[in-house]
Write a protein that holds these residues in place. Sequence first.
Motif, PDB file in Angstrom:
ATOM      1  N   ARG A  43      41.449  34.448  46.632  1.00  0.00           N
ATOM      2  CA  ARG A  43      42.403  33.255  46.484  1.00  0.00           C
ATOM      3  C   ARG A  43      42.078  32.049  45.096  1.00  0.00           C
ATOM      4  O   ARG A  43      42.398  31.512  44.803  1.00  0.00           O
TER       5      ARG A  43
ATOM      6  N   THR B 281      46.404  41.314  47.222  1.00  0.00           N
ATOM      7  CA  THR B 281      45.883  42.364  47.795  1.00  0.00           C
ATOM      8  C   THR B 281      45.839  43.826  46.489  1.00  0.00           C
ATOM      9  O   THR B 281      44.465  43.928  46.977  1.00  0.00           O
ATOM     10  N   TYR B 282      46.183  43.439  45.403  1.00  0.00           N
ATOM     11  CA  TYR B 282      45.821  44.037  44.474  1.00  0.00           C
ATOM     12  C   TYR B 282      44.218  43.860  44.350  1.00  0.00           C
ATOM     13  O   TYR B 282      42.941  44.584  43.447  1.00  0.00           O
TER      14      TYR B 282
ATOM     15  N   ASP C 260      50.994  33.624  45.004  1.00  0.00           N
ATOM     16  CA  ASP C 260      51.690  34.614  45.581  1.00  0.00           C
ATOM     17  C   ASP C 260      52.475  35.531  45.483  1.00  0.00           C
ATOM     18  O   ASP C 260      53.531  34.673  44.953  1.00  0.00           O
TER      19      ASP C 260
ATOM     20  N   PRO D 235      40.080  38.463  50.165  1.00  0.00           N
ATOM     21  CA  PRO D 235      40.847  37.654  50.430  1.00  0.00           C
ATOM     22  C   PRO D 235      40.278  36.093  49.774  1.00  0.00           C
ATOM     23  O   PRO D 235      41.546  35.851  49.145  1.00  0.00           O
TER      24      PRO D 235
ATOM     25  N   MET E 196      53.006  45.180  45.209  1.00  0.00           N
ATOM     26  CA  MET E 196      52.145  44.732  46.440  1.00  0.00           C
ATOM     27  C   MET E 196      52.195  42.971  46.223  1.00  0.00           C
ATOM     28  O   MET E 196      51.729  42.931  44.724  1.00  0.00           O
ATOM     29  N   PRO E 197      51.241  42.543  47.294  1.00  0.00           N
ATOM     30  CA  PRO E 197      50.996  41.339  46.318  1.00  0.00           C
ATOM     31  C   PRO E 197      49.662  41.225  45.730  1.00  0.00           C
ATOM     32  O   PRO E 197      48.874  42.218  45.754  1.00  0.00           O
ATOM     33  N   THR E 198      49.624  40.200  44.871  1.00  0.00           N
ATOM     34  CA  THR E 198      49.448  40.429  43.668  1.00  0.00           C
ATOM     35  C   THR E 198      46.910  40.546  44.483  1.00  0.00           C
ATOM     36  O   THR E 198      46.677  41.398  44.045  1.00  0.00           O
TER      37      THR E 198
ATOM     38  N   ALA F 298      42.061  42.572  45.224  1.00  0.00           N
ATOM     39  CA  ALA F 298      41.116  42.380  46.738  1.00  0.00           C
ATOM     40  C   ALA F 298      40.326  43.840  46.345  1.00  0.00           C
ATOM     41  O   ALA F 298      39.317  44.270  46.508  1.00  0.00           O
ATOM     42  N   ASP F 299      41.523  45.007  46.888  1.00  0.00           N
ATOM     43  CA  ASP F 299      41.399  46.432  46.011  1.00  0.00           C
ATOM     44  C   ASP F 299      40.853  46.400  45.593  1.00  0.00           C
ATOM     45  O   ASP F 299      39.564  47.615  45.551  1.00  0.00           O
TER      46      ASP F 299
END
Length: 222
Positions: free
Chosen positions: A81, A67-68, A101, A77, A63-65, A70-71
């Motif tokens: 970033r 997203t990882y 990204d 987000p 998965m995108p870093t 944030a989760d």
Amino acid sequence: MEPTATPTPTRLTVDVWADVLCPWCYLGEQRLSRAIDEFRHGEDVELRVHTFQLDPQAPATVMPTLTYLADKYGAAPAQARAMEQDMAHKAAAEGLRYEVDRPASNTFDMLRLVHLGGEHDVAFDYLRAMQAEVFSGNDDAFAPDTLVRLGEELGISADASREVLATNRYADAVRTDHDQAVRLGATGVPFTVLGERLGIPGAVSTAQYATALDQAWEQIHG
């Protein structure tokens, strides 16, 4: 009369615990490597790599870093970033490529391959090669074909790497490394121990690593 042999200096061990996905490990290893290269006794330093999985619960899917992060941390987000962009600036100052990204995934298989690299005396090189793929933003950084290719470039046969990936080989070694670091007081990585006595938590500056090398050398040589 036979000439007196010059005694061989006791080698200075430098033990490093790291994870492939850890940005501070990526930076810290670069700084430590530079410090060892510039160390006056650098040829007598034995660098030993150990694995430490920061997030065993990380998903196996890629998965995108952002997203990882944030989760995992419950960050917005934009906040994730901004944090990553700050790390990118720090990496650039070390001459390292760092894409915000980039992919993220579970690193357990990668860490098992680091132990395979240790059997071929290229554990640090294998770790660094994997990190370079991840942090340069290669979407296929976690793919078996990529990991096998990196091993081949270091002299490890494709069959050997694929055999590790297809089994649980070195799984216990990864867990043992982690437990050893915890016993030594590590709560995260990078974690470095010089001369089996001088511990450095986190990624310090190149100058601080250099000072630690001098101190550790004096401790073991008097």
